[in-house]
Write an enzyme that holds these catalytic residues in place. Structure first.
Site: not given
Ligand code: PLP
Length: 384
Positions: A154, A202-204, A240, A328
């Site tokens: 990320n 993750s969807a968002h 649910t 942080c």
């Molecule tokens: N794993 C990675 C590589 C991510 O970049 C993120 C989000 O920053 C997550 C896991 C966590 O995702 P979520 O926001 O759905 O908890």
């Protein structure tokens, strides 16, 4: 008023208009509890099934191998805790040092419960070398347990050799998990051929709603449930279901898949523009992971002689939303564990920015960012 430019798509992607429409439609038309036997329950069950089917099809797996969760953080935690409970005699975990905190903390929590946990080093580019991985697992005498390696980082965007890692894990009798949150919808991959036993999404991050994650589980006997209650999600994740969230995730994935090639070409070209301009105009620029294969849309870059948070704040004042190379933790600003694991000096890690792009990002926005960075860096250096 300065224009607001969002270049932090790895943190979250705003919900896409078509996704929002699908979510609202599902909230209105499929509002029932999928466990209810009446017409409203049936409509919700159908919508949930369709979302699961579409996601599974796109991932190249069967619909009954994917569970909806509340986030990828939850999915990652489920894998570790679920595996620990399912395999009392194989509680060994190997994870790369640059995983997301939801993997690192989950592994550490198991270490506190007497599991054996190995943190795998990365090279200067933030990459894991499969040959070294093989040697490390052999030397450690690992047999059985779980290996976890993310598909894309990320912070740096580094793409990891997940298929090779899965093969190596299996040769050691280990299961393989990949946190594929940042790879989904950005680079092509097929879960089945990758050989993963678990994968988190993750969807968002791809324009879906927040609060919806997905966990692929190849064999349901390889984990015990962690959240107990009803028999939802094959008895592995009670609660649910978030039907509208699942529908939104499926829609976002469909859109991302349709635009995969355009995303790659567009964001890669913009990243090149940013790298060229910044290197050309500013001295003391360090492009992290430059020698590795990375996501086309992610750029991690350090600037000698500036304070990263002051840089971030200066850019925020100019209207640019980005992430810094620090986080942080426990109320203290700490340099990114990813950059530190790569051997980047603390002062450079702290003075680093992450730019993450989307299909909607324009060349004008990227050029504007480069101008703004040039100005803020010069100001900060002059004030030292
Ligand atoms: N794993 C990675 C590589 C991510 O970049 C993120 C989000 O920053 C997550 C896991 C966590 O995702 P979520 O926001 O759905 O908890």
């Amino acid at each position: 008023m300065k224009a607001k430019v969002y270049l932090d798509f790895n943190a979250t992607h705003p919900i896409l208009p078509q996704v929002l429409e699908a979510v609202v439609h599902a909230e209105q038309q499929a509002f029932g509890n999928p466990s209810s036997l009446h017409w409203a329950g049936r409509a919700a069950r159908k919508a949930l099934y369709e979302a699961r089917r579409k996601l599974a099809l796109g991932l190249g797996v069967s619909p009954d191998s994917i569970l909806f969760t509340g986030s990828a953080t939850e999915a990652n935690n489920l894998v570790f805790r679920g595996h620990y409970e399912a395999f009392p005699s194989a509680r060994t975990y190997a994870v790369s040092a640059v995983e997301h905190p939801s993997v690192l903390r989950a592994a550490e929590a198991l270490r506190n419960k007497r599991a054996r946990v190995l943190f795998l080093d990365v090279d200067r580019d933030g990459q894991v070398d499969p040959r070294k991985l093989r040697v490390v697992l052999e030397k450690a005498g690992l047999e059985g347990g779980l290996l976890s390696l993310m598909a894309a980082n990320n912070e740096t965007g580094v793409l990891f050799p997940v298929s090779e890692a899965a093969e190596i894990a299996h040769a050691h009798g280990m299961l393989f998990h990949t946190d594929a949150v940042q790879a989904l919808g950005k680079v092509p991959f097929d879960l089945e051929s990758m050989g993963a036993d678990f994968a988190s999404f993750s969807a968002h991050k791809i324009g879906g709603p927040k609060g919806v994650g997905l966990l692929y589980v190849k064999n349901k006997r390889s984990m015990e449930p962690f959240i107990l209650g009803g028999s939802q999600e094959f008895g592995l994740r009670a609660g649910t279901e978030n039907v509208a969230g699942a529908v939104g995730f499926a829609k976002a994935f469909e859109i991302a898949s349709e635009h995969l090639d355009a995303f790659e070409a567009h964001t890669r070209a913009l990243k090149e523009v940013a790298v060229c301009r910044l290197k050309e105009r500013i001295g003391g620029v360090i492009v992290h992971s430059e020698g590795a294969r990375t996501l086309p849309s992610t750029l991690s870059i350090g600037f000698e002689g500036v304070d990263g948070d002051a840089l971030l704040m200066g850019l925020d004042m100019e209207g640019y939303a980005l992430s810094s190379g620090s986080a942080c933790s426990s109320g203290k600003i700490e340099p990114s564990h990813v950059l530190l694991a790569m051997g980047v000096p603390r002062r450079v890690a702290q003075a680093s920015l992450r730019v993450s792009l989307s299909l909607s990002t324009t060349r004008k926005e990227v050029e504007g960012l480069c101008d703004a960075v040039e100005g803020v860096v010069a100001r900060l250096r002059a004030s030292r």
